[in-house]
Scaffold this active site. Structure first.
Site, PDB file in Angstrom:
ATOM      1  N   GLU A  40      33.134  39.388 -46.880  1.00 41.05           N
ATOM      2  CA  GLU A  40      33.078  39.575 -48.334  1.00 41.05           C
ATOM      3  C   GLU A  40      32.220  40.794 -48.640  1.00 41.05           C
ATOM      4  O   GLU A  40      31.002  40.770 -48.465  1.00 41.05           O
ATOM      5  CB  GLU A  40      32.498  38.340 -49.017  1.00 41.05           C
ATOM      6  CG  GLU A  40      32.352  38.508 -50.533  1.00 41.05           C
ATOM      7  CD  GLU A  40      31.610  37.358 -51.191  1.00 41.05           C
ATOM      8  OE1 GLU A  40      31.125  37.547 -52.335  1.00 41.05           O
ATOM      9  OE2 GLU A  40      31.497  36.273 -50.573  1.00 41.05           O
ATOM     10  N   ARG A  44      28.356  44.870 -55.744  1.00 39.88           N
ATOM     11  CA  ARG A  44      27.005  45.022 -56.283  1.00 39.88           C
ATOM     12  C   ARG A  44      26.456  46.428 -56.104  1.00 39.88           C
ATOM     13  O   ARG A  44      25.441  46.780 -56.701  1.00 39.88           O
ATOM     14  CB  ARG A  44      26.057  44.025 -55.597  1.00 39.88           C
ATOM     15  CG  ARG A  44      26.436  42.569 -55.807  1.00 39.88           C
ATOM     16  CD  ARG A  44      25.522  41.652 -55.024  1.00 39.88           C
ATOM     17  NE  ARG A  44      25.991  40.275 -55.050  1.00 39.88           N
ATOM     18  CZ  ARG A  44      25.448  39.281 -54.364  1.00 39.88           C
ATOM     19  NH1 ARG A  44      24.401  39.526 -53.583  1.00 39.88           N
ATOM     20  NH2 ARG A  44      25.936  38.061 -54.437  1.00 39.88           N
ATOM     21  N   LYS A 128      34.438  28.687 -54.967  1.00 44.58           N
ATOM     22  CA  LYS A 128      33.069  28.891 -54.501  1.00 44.58           C
ATOM     23  C   LYS A 128      32.145  28.053 -55.379  1.00 44.58           C
ATOM     24  O   LYS A 128      32.258  28.097 -56.603  1.00 44.58           O
ATOM     25  CB  LYS A 128      32.695  30.383 -54.617  1.00 44.58           C
ATOM     26  CG  LYS A 128      31.238  30.666 -54.293  1.00 44.58           C
ATOM     27  CD  LYS A 128      30.966  32.160 -54.136  1.00 44.58           C
ATOM     28  CE  LYS A 128      30.705  32.866 -55.430  1.00 44.58           C
ATOM     29  NZ  LYS A 128      30.116  34.208 -55.213  1.00 44.58           N
TER      30      LYS A 128
END
Length: 212
Positions: A40, A44, A128
């Site tokens: 993943e 960010r 998630k």
């Protein structure tokens, strides 16, 4: 690959923030060498999309996706970059409607039963739990299993090597997300041996899980 296939490829999915795009492929290769294939790459930092492109091109054996996808524009961008999946920290109706037309699976973050019900309404049963430890962690997942046995999770947020195995033993957990596989100091030093060792230890967690 569908969402459940993706999340069962590795018992731990590293949550990776790329600070230096020149190291992205080497970092991914070190993780794959240790047995962790699902990666993943978060958005960010400004380098997330380029890292996805590079890893997709150079390491076809990796299943590389995007994390911290928070709107329709980002979802389209990671799809165009070649991501195999997208993970969001949260969920809302407009975003999930957009995701229904995407060519890649969205694995949305949820923190409440109501959010889980919204996801299920749109046919999304692979999610998630985030931030896992903050919202109840293992006890929350046990509580959700009763009314929602069809829902499967990748809990992320506050999970450690010490707690990962207990999460993985839950019947509604496919894998866990963690940032401990890519410590900043090791990445900064290009210490790929350490990254591969941590990945191998994480991959071994999947082999040590007791049958439910």
């Amino acid at each position: 690959m569908n969402a459940q296939d993706i999340l069962t490829t590795s018992p731990v999915i590293p949550v990776i923030a790329i600070d230096n795009p020149d190291t992205a492929v080497d970092l991914a290769a070190a993780l794959v060498a240790g047995g962790i294939r699902t990666l993943e790459i978060t958005l960010r930092t400004p380098f997330g999309l380029e890292a996805i492109r590079q890893i997709k091109r150079e390491l076809p054996e990796a299943v590389v996706g995007a994390g911290t996808v928070i709107n329709a524009e980002q979802l389209k961008a990671v799809e165009d970059a070649g991501a195999a999946f997208a993970i969001s920290p949260g969920i809302h109706q407009q975003f999930i409607q957009t995701a229904s037309t995407s060519s890649i699976p969205l694995i949305p973050g949820i923190a409440t039963p109501g959010e889980l019900m919204l996801a299920l309404e749109y046919g999304i049963d692979t999610l998630k739990l985030f931030p896992a430890e903050v919202v109840g962690g293992i006890q929350m997942l046990k509580a959700l299993y009763g009314p929602f046995p069809q829902a499967k999770f990748c809990p992320t947020g506050g999970i450690t090597p010490a707690s990962a195995a207990e999460y993985l033993n839950l019947p509604n957990v496919l894998c866990v997300g963690g940032s401990w596989l890519t410590p900043k100091e090791a990445v900064a030093k290009c210490d790929w041996h350490t990254i591969t060792r941590l990945a191998a230890e994480a991959a071994a967690l999947g082999r040590s899980v007791s049958p439910v």
